[in-house]
Design an enzyme around this catalytic site. Sequence first.
Site, PDB file in Angstrom:
ATOM      1  CG  ASP A  13       1.964 -43.796  29.913  1.00 12.37           C
ATOM      2  OD1 ASP A  13       0.288 -43.792  29.987  1.00 12.37           O
ATOM      3  OD2 ASP A  13       2.699 -44.629  29.038  1.00 12.37           O
ATOM      4  CE  LYS A  46       3.229 -40.515  10.503  1.00 14.18           C
ATOM      5  NZ  LYS A  46       4.612 -41.065  11.532  1.00 14.18           N
ATOM      6  CB  SER A  85       2.764 -38.905  14.450  1.00 16.59           C
ATOM      7  OG  SER A  85       4.281 -37.883  14.452  1.00 16.59           O
TER       8      SER A  85
END
Length: 430
Positions: A306, A320, A295
């Site tokens: 990224d 998740k 999460s």
Amino acid sequence: MRHVVTGVLAALVLILSIAIIATPDKRVEASSETYRQLNLFGDVFAKIREDYVEEVDDEKLIEAAINGMLSSLDPHSSYLNPKNYDGMKVQTRGKFGGLGIEVTMENGLVKVVAPIDDTPADKAGVLAGDYITHLDGEPVLGLTLAEAVEKMRGLVDTDLNLTIRRADQKEPVEITLTRAIITVQSVKGRIEDGDILYVRISSFTEQSDSGLRKAIEQLKTEVDGDYKGLILDLRNNPGGLLDQAIAISDDFLDKGEIVSTRGRNFDDAQRYNAKPDDIVDGKPIVVLINGGSASASEIVAGALQDHGRAVVLGTKSFGKGSVQTIVPLQGNGAMRMTTARYYTPSGTSIQAKGIVPDIEVEQAKLEVLETASGRSEADLRNHLENSDESDTSDRISEEGIEAADILDYQLLRAKDLLKGVWLFAKKEVK
């Protein structure tokens, strides 16, 4: 009696019907099939009240029906009765009672997402990925996640026996835990090898971002601002508050998207962007993750990965990638409902995929082996002396590896990586 039951059912169906009709903003239309299904629910409810072998409580029946409706959607949607709702609010503030494990439901069993640091579960050896099959000898199969969690909570200093199925063991593992007040210090930091900042975030509570900033400033002071980089340890971090994940990602990014959430309707999409402010001054970062990272921790790892701001090292995370919204209900309860999915800045969904590390490193035990011969050039007769007296203090050596490093192979690899990046950058400057 039948007239009373009929009256209750009529009122219940009327309430549900009004709820359906009164939501034009969600474009939900009441159809004849919907009313037929509501009547079916009313028939079942009436039959249970009249003919079940024992008298049942109407409130419990309705609560079970609501929870069944939500839990059938996905493992993270559920109904919170007033007691559970109060407990959830306390937990997000960083202090609650229990065993100290973050759990989910999978295949009818309770699966451990991660144990929380320095809690009874962590100290007793409960591991991420364990399946809890029995609580005090009673099977978990058939319980909802909320019911299982309720059984795991209890009075402080009382014991609970867990029967666990573990992937690498054929026989069940029996563990007895003593319930305690769980006070989560979500951020801890220390200096590694004299000049590497190490910060572990065990969960994302209301105090995580402020705790991280405080820890970083303290560590930078200890090394007088001279350090090679940061290791951000998110292993076995089950997640927590979305706003804290966004704030902590923002702590290391100067610009760009951190995460986006996309729901059922296009208009519900939200994007969260970073503001200029890097609390480690652009120094290299290694993020540690594993199968217990879920999460909010996946949001941080995905954002830094990224943007090329950090190297992610370890094993694939839990996966998740959904957003749960807490909706307060009448009677002081609430429902936890999945309303959106998380997407990393590159547009990749985390859901059921997880974050794949840049460098995959399984946890392993490291042993320092003795060489076959202790002889070197310096031991040979008439060897040439070395007249070079240059400083070699910046070279990396494996001498003096501490026991903690040997136990934590992933951390050792992370430190080596940071040292390598630092040495490479230093040679470029020269």
